[in-house]
Design an enzyme around this catalytic site. Structure first.
Site, PDB file in Angstrom:
ATOM      1  N   HIS A   1       0.786  -1.100  -0.047  1.00  0.00           N
ATOM      2  CA  HIS A   1       0.055  -0.031  -0.109  1.00  0.00           C
ATOM      3  C   HIS A   1       0.850   1.199  -0.159  1.00  0.00           C
ATOM      4  O   HIS A   1       0.660   2.215  -0.837  1.00  0.00           O
ATOM      5  CB  HIS A   1      -0.979  -0.081   1.399  1.00  0.00           C
ATOM      6  CG  HIS A   1      -1.807   1.093   1.554  1.00  0.00           C
ATOM      7  ND1 HIS A   1      -2.996   1.543   0.882  1.00  0.00           N
ATOM      8  CD2 HIS A   1      -1.531   2.473   2.052  1.00  0.00           C
ATOM      9  CE1 HIS A   1      -3.488   2.701   1.154  1.00  0.00           C
ATOM     10  NE2 HIS A   1      -2.529   3.224   1.686  1.00  0.00           N
ATOM     11  N   GLU A   2       2.027   1.107   1.114  1.00  0.00           N
ATOM     12  CA  GLU A   2       2.765   2.373   0.921  1.00  0.00           C
ATOM     13  C   GLU A   2       3.410   2.505  -0.378  1.00  0.00           C
ATOM     14  O   GLU A   2       3.906   3.727  -0.817  1.00  0.00           O
ATOM     15  CB  GLU A   2       3.794   2.396   2.088  1.00  0.00           C
ATOM     16  CG  GLU A   2       2.923   2.387   3.183  1.00  0.00           C
ATOM     17  CD  GLU A   2       2.027   3.495   3.705  1.00  0.00           C
ATOM     18  OE1 GLU A   2       2.519   4.557   3.030  1.00  0.00           O
ATOM     19  OE2 GLU A   2       1.100   3.218   4.468  1.00  0.00           O
TER      20      GLU A   2
ATOM     21  N   HIS B   1       1.640   4.283  -2.796  1.00  0.00           N
ATOM     22  CA  HIS B   1       1.801   5.973  -2.660  1.00  0.00           C
ATOM     23  C   HIS B   1       2.945   6.435  -3.417  1.00  0.00           C
ATOM     24  O   HIS B   1       3.054   7.560  -4.129  1.00  0.00           O
ATOM     25  CB  HIS B   1       1.622   6.278  -1.341  1.00  0.00           C
ATOM     26  CG  HIS B   1       0.522   6.476  -0.523  1.00  0.00           C
ATOM     27  ND1 HIS B   1      -0.451   6.981  -1.060  1.00  0.00           N
ATOM     28  CD2 HIS B   1       0.238   5.756   0.412  1.00  0.00           C
ATOM     29  CE1 HIS B   1      -1.551   6.463  -0.273  1.00  0.00           C
ATOM     30  NE2 HIS B   1      -1.071   5.982   0.760  1.00  0.00           N
TER      31      HIS B   1
END
Length: 233
Positions: free
Chosen positions: A102-103, A106
């Protein structure tokens, strides 16, 4: 004076927001704890999975660092650093790999100039300033005799914080969507593992939804309270 004289029915809005936030926080913690005990077949740790994902995305200038805390994971676009928490960095669970992915989502958003991320980053100082000065301005407006102008400015400043929460939603949902797609396309996770990872990411997303809902409810309360003051003038 009797106790009920001080009763403010609009507090129910704040209470609802607080309950939503507590529920979302408890849900993400319990979901993460559950799937942090399910180890990935790949054997990769969160940090190793993140490094592999970044390389495959052609991103070589983002550092991966260990940060203390539990679920304090975040991507810093200014420093180009992906920070993974104690429970993610060295863990090879499906939960840890999902959060790390998920990071990375980003970081990929940053690499691709994803517009909502750019807008959110640019809006941070406006939102911070707005939330800091909103209440002092509102109180000053009331102190000066329910000044229409100051009350409107105070409500507008608070709205900046609400708007930031709303802007955050598409950024976070998109990062989770990217994470699931990357983990599937790279074969880093099986379908069974992905189903568990999706539950972790969905629970995490609900914390942002709850925060946005709580902000909207607080905004509504302020409009009721201070809008009433204006109507009585």
């Amino acid at each position: 004076m009797p106790f009920f004289y001080y009763y403010d029915p609009t507090y129910i809005l704040v209470l609802i927001g607080a309950v939503l936030s507590l529920w979302a926080s408890a849900t993400v913690k319990s979901t993460y704890n559950k799937y942090s005990r399910v180890y990935s077949y790949s054997g990769l740790t969160g940090a190793q999975a993140a490094a592999q994902i970044l390389r495959q995305a052609g991103i070589y200038d983002v550092r991966i660092e260990h940060v203390s805390g539990n679920l304090t994971d975040h991507y810093d676009p200014k420093a180009r650093v992906l920070r993974l928490s104690d429970s993610v960095y060295g863990s090879n669970s499906v939960a840890a790999i999902g959060v790390a992915a998920h990071e990375c989502g980003h970081a990929i958003q940053d690499q691709e100039d994803y517009v909502p991320l750019r807008f959110r980053s640019a809006f941070v100082p406006v939102a911070n300033l707005g939330t800091q000065v909103a209440f002092p301005i509102l109180l000053l407006g009331v102190f000066l005799g329910s000044s229409h102008f100051l009350i409107q400015v105070g409500l507008l400043c608070f709205f900046f914080g609400v708007l930031f929460q709303l802007i955050t939603l598409p950024v976070e949902f998109n990062a989770s969507g990217r994470a699931v797609r990357i983990l599937r396309e790279t074969g880093m996770m099986s379908d069974d593992e992905l189903s568990k990872t999706k539950k972790v990411l969905s629970a995490a997303a609900m914390t942002y939804v709850a925060a946005a809902a709580a902000s909207i409810l607080s905004m509504l309360r302020l409009i009721i309270l201070f809008g009433g003051n204006r109507r009585r003038d």
